[in-house]
Design a protein around this motif. Structure first.
Motif, PDB file in Angstrom:
ATOM      1  N   TYR A  46       0.830  -1.297  -0.124  1.00  0.00           N
ATOM      2  CA  TYR A  46      -0.261   0.009   0.094  1.00  0.00           C
ATOM      3  C   TYR A  46       0.739   1.319   0.005  1.00  0.00           C
ATOM      4  CZ  TYR A  46      -3.554  -3.573   1.470  1.00  0.00           C
ATOM      5  OH  TYR A  46      -4.449  -4.515   1.463  1.00  0.00           O
ATOM      6  N   ASP A  47       0.776   1.917  -1.207  1.00  0.00           N
ATOM      7  CA  ASP A  47       1.763   3.054  -1.150  1.00  0.00           C
ATOM      8  C   ASP A  47       0.534   4.240  -1.001  1.00  0.00           C
ATOM      9  OD1 ASP A  47       3.197   5.198  -1.692  1.00  0.00           O
ATOM     10  OD2 ASP A  47       3.388   5.084  -3.771  1.00  0.00           O
ATOM     11  N   THR A  48       1.027   4.833   0.316  1.00  0.00           N
ATOM     12  CA  THR A  48      -0.369   5.813   0.859  1.00  0.00           C
ATOM     13  C   THR A  48       0.104   7.344   0.592  1.00  0.00           C
ATOM     14  OG1 THR A  48       0.766   5.944   2.931  1.00  0.00           O
ATOM     15  CG2 THR A  48      -1.176   4.385   2.366  1.00  0.00           C
ATOM     16  N   THR A  49       1.100   7.364  -0.171  1.00  0.00           N
ATOM     17  CA  THR A  49       1.597   8.970  -0.681  1.00  0.00           C
ATOM     18  C   THR A  49       0.580   9.783  -1.132  1.00  0.00           C
ATOM     19  OG1 THR A  49       3.922   7.992  -1.022  1.00  0.00           O
ATOM     20  CG2 THR A  49       3.285  10.372  -2.019  1.00  0.00           C
ATOM     21  N   GLU A  50      -0.306   9.295  -2.064  1.00  0.00           N
ATOM     22  CA  GLU A  50      -1.158  10.035  -2.771  1.00  0.00           C
ATOM     23  C   GLU A  50      -2.420  10.177  -1.786  1.00  0.00           C
ATOM     24  OE1 GLU A  50      -2.896  12.465  -5.186  1.00  0.00           O
ATOM     25  OE2 GLU A  50      -1.037  11.529  -5.744  1.00  0.00           O
ATOM     26  N   ILE A  51      -2.824   9.207  -1.003  1.00  0.00           N
ATOM     27  CA  ILE A  51      -3.946   9.564  -0.076  1.00  0.00           C
ATOM     28  C   ILE A  51      -3.421  10.490   1.068  1.00  0.00           C
ATOM     29  CG2 ILE A  51      -4.995   8.286   1.616  1.00  0.00           C
ATOM     30  CD1 ILE A  51      -4.856   5.679   0.006  1.00  0.00           C
ATOM     31  N   ARG A  52      -2.317  10.466   1.537  1.00  0.00           N
ATOM     32  CA  ARG A  52      -1.830  11.216   2.512  1.00  0.00           C
ATOM     33  C   ARG A  52      -1.823  12.765   2.126  1.00  0.00           C
ATOM     34  NH1 ARG A  52       2.050   9.324   6.639  1.00  0.00           N
ATOM     35  NH2 ARG A  52       2.360   7.332   6.299  1.00  0.00           N
ATOM     36  N   LEU A  53      -1.360  13.012   0.721  1.00  0.00           N
ATOM     37  CA  LEU A  53      -1.551  14.387   0.121  1.00  0.00           C
ATOM     38  C   LEU A  53      -2.941  14.736  -0.089  1.00  0.00           C
ATOM     39  CD1 LEU A  53       1.102  14.216  -2.895  1.00  0.00           C
ATOM     40  CD2 LEU A  53       1.313  15.321  -0.540  1.00  0.00           C
ATOM     41  N   GLN A  54      -4.093  14.136  -0.382  1.00  0.00           N
ATOM     42  CA  GLN A  54      -5.450  14.453  -0.565  1.00  0.00           C
ATOM     43  C   GLN A  54      -5.732  14.485   0.720  1.00  0.00           C
ATOM     44  OE1 GLN A  54      -6.931  10.856  -2.328  1.00  0.00           O
ATOM     45  NE2 GLN A  54      -6.444  11.447  -4.311  1.00  0.00           N
ATOM     46  N   ASP A  55      -5.516  13.818   1.912  1.00  0.00           N
ATOM     47  CA  ASP A  55      -5.925  14.107   3.140  1.00  0.00           C
ATOM     48  C   ASP A  55      -5.614  15.419   3.685  1.00  0.00           C
ATOM     49  OD1 ASP A  55      -7.372  11.760   3.230  1.00  0.00           O
ATOM     50  OD2 ASP A  55      -5.627  10.843   4.718  1.00  0.00           O
ATOM     51  N   GLN A  56      -4.056  15.765   3.361  1.00  0.00           N
ATOM     52  CA  GLN A  56      -3.870  17.008   3.802  1.00  0.00           C
ATOM     53  C   GLN A  56      -4.469  18.339   3.197  1.00  0.00           C
ATOM     54  OE1 GLN A  56      -1.442  17.378   6.466  1.00  0.00           O
ATOM     55  NE2 GLN A  56      -2.280  19.733   6.405  1.00  0.00           N
ATOM     56  N   ASP A  57      -4.604  18.022   1.802  1.00  0.00           N
ATOM     57  CA  ASP A  57      -5.410  19.022   1.166  1.00  0.00           C
ATOM     58  C   ASP A  57      -6.837  19.294   1.487  1.00  0.00           C
ATOM     59  OD1 ASP A  57      -3.409  19.670  -0.498  1.00  0.00           O
ATOM     60  OD2 ASP A  57      -4.088  18.422  -2.265  1.00  0.00           O
ATOM     61  N   MET A  58      -7.696  18.201   2.088  1.00  0.00           N
ATOM     62  CA  MET A  58      -8.907  18.296   2.623  1.00  0.00           C
ATOM     63  C   MET A  58      -8.833  19.068   3.918  1.00  0.00           C
ATOM     64  SD  MET A  58     -10.830  14.772   1.500  1.00  0.00           S
ATOM     65  CE  MET A  58      -9.639  13.551   1.870  1.00  0.00           C
ATOM     66  N   LEU A  59      -7.933  18.358   4.845  1.00  0.00           N
ATOM     67  CA  LEU A  59      -7.679  19.127   6.246  1.00  0.00           C
ATOM     68  C   LEU A  59      -7.471  20.637   6.041  1.00  0.00           C
ATOM     69  CD1 LEU A  59      -7.479  18.407   9.167  1.00  0.00           C
ATOM     70  CD2 LEU A  59      -5.007  18.141   8.989  1.00  0.00           C
ATOM     71  N   THR A  60      -6.509  20.967   5.161  1.00  0.00           N
ATOM     72  CA  THR A  60      -6.518  22.359   5.131  1.00  0.00           C
ATOM     73  C   THR A  60      -7.666  23.197   4.537  1.00  0.00           C
ATOM     74  OG1 THR A  60      -4.196  22.157   4.267  1.00  0.00           O
ATOM     75  CG2 THR A  60      -5.000  24.093   3.707  1.00  0.00           C
ATOM     76  N   THR A  61      -8.342  22.733   3.494  1.00  0.00           N
ATOM     77  CA  THR A  61      -9.703  23.218   3.331  1.00  0.00           C
ATOM     78  C   THR A  61     -10.653  23.360   4.300  1.00  0.00           C
ATOM     79  OG1 THR A  61      -9.427  22.500   1.034  1.00  0.00           O
ATOM     80  CG2 THR A  61     -11.523  23.167   1.708  1.00  0.00           C
ATOM     81  N   LEU A  62     -10.879  22.183   5.196  1.00  0.00           N
ATOM     82  CA  LEU A  62     -11.534  22.273   6.311  1.00  0.00           C
ATOM     83  C   LEU A  62     -11.326  23.377   7.403  1.00  0.00           C
ATOM     84  CD1 LEU A  62     -12.206  18.724   7.210  1.00  0.00           C
ATOM     85  CD2 LEU A  62     -13.994  20.178   6.372  1.00  0.00           C
ATOM     86  N   HIS A  63      -9.930  23.477   7.712  1.00  0.00           N
ATOM     87  CA  HIS A  63      -9.630  24.526   8.457  1.00  0.00           C
ATOM     88  C   HIS A  63      -9.872  26.120   8.177  1.00  0.00           C
ATOM     89  CE1 HIS A  63      -7.924  22.484  11.956  1.00  0.00           C
ATOM     90  NE2 HIS A  63      -7.460  21.610  11.234  1.00  0.00           N
ATOM     91  N   ASN A  64      -9.403  26.046   6.824  1.00  0.00           N
ATOM     92  CA  ASN A  64      -9.677  27.218   6.097  1.00  0.00           C
ATOM     93  C   ASN A  64     -11.173  27.912   6.119  1.00  0.00           C
ATOM     94  OD1 ASN A  64      -7.012  27.836   5.632  1.00  0.00           O
ATOM     95  ND2 ASN A  64      -7.281  27.166   3.341  1.00  0.00           N
TER      96      ASN A  64
END
Length: 77
Positions: A19-37
């Protein structure tokens, strides 16, 4: 029996991690940033839902950190 690796070779876990989670981690970070903003914008506008959205963002952050650092989904590491 688990294979023994000499110094300099990758770990057993690294070799067998399918399981390469690199892309999933980036997507999660983008969603988290959007939620906080969005929460910040709502709080600045005195919208009471901003506080609730911030709680959701914080919980999402905790869950994604645990998910990306897991060994198993069972919680019995």
């Amino acid at each position: 029996m688990e294979p023994v690796f000499e110094k300099g070779y990758p770990s057993y876990e690294a070799v067998n991690d399918i399981y390469d989670t690199t892309e999933i981690r980036l997507q999660d970070q983008d969603m988290l940033t959007t939620l906080h903003n969005v929460a910040r914008i709502m709080e600045a506008a005195d919208n009471p839902l901003g506080f609730e959205l911030r709680k959701i963002a914080d919980r999402f952050s905790d869950l994604t950190n645990k998910a990306h650092n897991r060994k198993h989904w069972t919680g019995r590491e």
